[in-house]
Design a protein around this motif. Structure first.
Motif: not given
Length: 276
Positions: A33-42, A63-73, A98-106
C-alpha cells in the motif's frame, strides 16, 4: 525545494519515502500500500496512477481547492478568467493559506478530485499530524476540510452562473448532478503501517522556495522575498512572476504581463525622479 514535515524523519527506515519530484511511474513503487500525504493536483494524479496500477492508496487530505475541470461548456479556467477571478487583488501572505486547485490535464478532460479517487477505491483520511513508532496519526478534520472546499467551489459556480445570467450568455447547461458534494467517509485517526501493509509514503505536500544565491537582506522569516507589488525594500531590486504578487493571477502567463507593466511604470517614474 520539496516541503516535507519534520516528523517525516521519525518514519521507520524500512518505509520508502519519496517526494513528487522523484516520482516517475508506478514501476518504481514497491509492492504494498501507499500513503499519499497531500490532496492537491500532484497527490491526486499520483494516487490515480497508483490505483490503476493495482496499489492500495490512502490519501491524507489537507486544505485544498476543488473545482470541476469543465463547467457550462467551457474549461473552468475560462470562466474564472472571464469573471475576473485572476485579476482580483491578492497579497503574498495569501499564498501560504491557499493551495493550488485540484486541476489536471487529460485527454478526456475528466475531473480528478478526492471524490473521484474515492470512487476508484482510494481511502481518505484527515491531514497527517505525526507518527508514533509505526503508527501514522491524522487529524479528525476530514469532513470539515472537504465541506469547506465544496462550499468554496459552489460559491464560485454561483458567481459564474450569475455572470452568465447578467450578461445574457447562453452556454449549455450541465447534466443535473454533474457537480455534487463529496460523500464524506468515516476516517480513522491512526493507521498502523504494518497492519495496513503501507510500504511507501509520498509526501505531496508542496514546495518552498530557497534563495541561497541571493546575498541580500531581503528575506522574511519564512525565507520568502519581502516585497510590495514586486518592489523590494532594496532600491532597484524587483521580483516578477511570484504567486499572488499583486493579483491571484500574478504567476500565470496571462497575469504576469500586467505586473510587468506595473513595474515598468514604477521604474520609469523612478528614473524620472532620479534624473530630476
Amino acid at each position: 525545494m520539496p516541503r516535507v514535515p519534520e516528523f517525516a524523519s521519525n518514519v521507520p527506515q524500512d518505509i520508502t519515502q519519496i517526494v513528487p519530484a522523484e516520482y516517475r511511474n508506478p514501476a518504481q513503487i514497491s509492492e504494498g500500500g501507499v500513503l499519499i500525504v497531500g490532496a492537491s493536483a500532484t497527490g491526486l494524479q499520483i494516487g490515480e496512477e497508483l490505483l490503476n496500477a493495482g496499489h492500495e492508496v490512502t490519501l491524507a487530505v489537507g486544505t485544498h481547492i476543488r473545482v470541476p475541470r469543465r463547467y457550462r461548456g467551457r474549461d473552468i479556467l475560462y470562466w474564472m478568467d472571464t469573471i475576473g477571478a485572476f485579476a482580483a487583488e491578492a497579497s503574498p501572505a495569501d499564498e501560504r493559506g491557499m493551495p493550488p486547485p485540484q486541476l489536471v490535464g487529460s485527454l478526456d478532460n475528466h475531473d480528478l478530485d478526492i471524490g473521484v479517487l474515492q470512487g476508484q477505491g482510494g481511502r481518505l483520511v484527515g491531514h497527517a499530524t505525526g507518527i508514533s513508532g509505526r503508527t501514522m496519526q491524522f487529524a479528525p478534520d476530514l469532513g470539515e476540510t472537504i465541506g469547506k472546499a465544496d462550499n468554496q467551489m459552489f460559491q464560485l459556480l454561483e458567481k459564474i452562473d450569475g455572470f452568465i445570467a447578467a450578461n445574457e450568455i447562453q452556454p449549455p447547461m450541465d447534466k443535473p448532478g454533474a457537480v455534487r458534494p463529496i460523500d464524506i467517509p468515516a476516517a480513522p485517526q491512526a493507521l498502523h503501517l504494518d497492519a495496513e501493509n503501507i510500504c511507501t509514503i509520498v509526501w505531496a505536500t508542496g514546495y518552498v522556495r530557497r534563495y541561497p544565491w541571493l546575498r541580500m537582506p531581503v528575506l522574511d522569516s519564512h525565507g520568502e522575498i519581502l516585497h510590495e507589488n514586486g518592489i523590494t525594500p532594496i532600491d532597484g531590486l524587483y521580483v516578477l512572476g511570484m504567486r499572488f504578487q499583486r493579483t491571484k493571477g500574478s504567476n500565470i502567463v496571462d497575469g504576469v504581463g500586467r505586473d510587468a507593466e506595473y513595474l515598468s511604470e514604477h521604474m520609469l517614474r523612478r528614473e524620472t525622479v532620479q534624473a530630476a
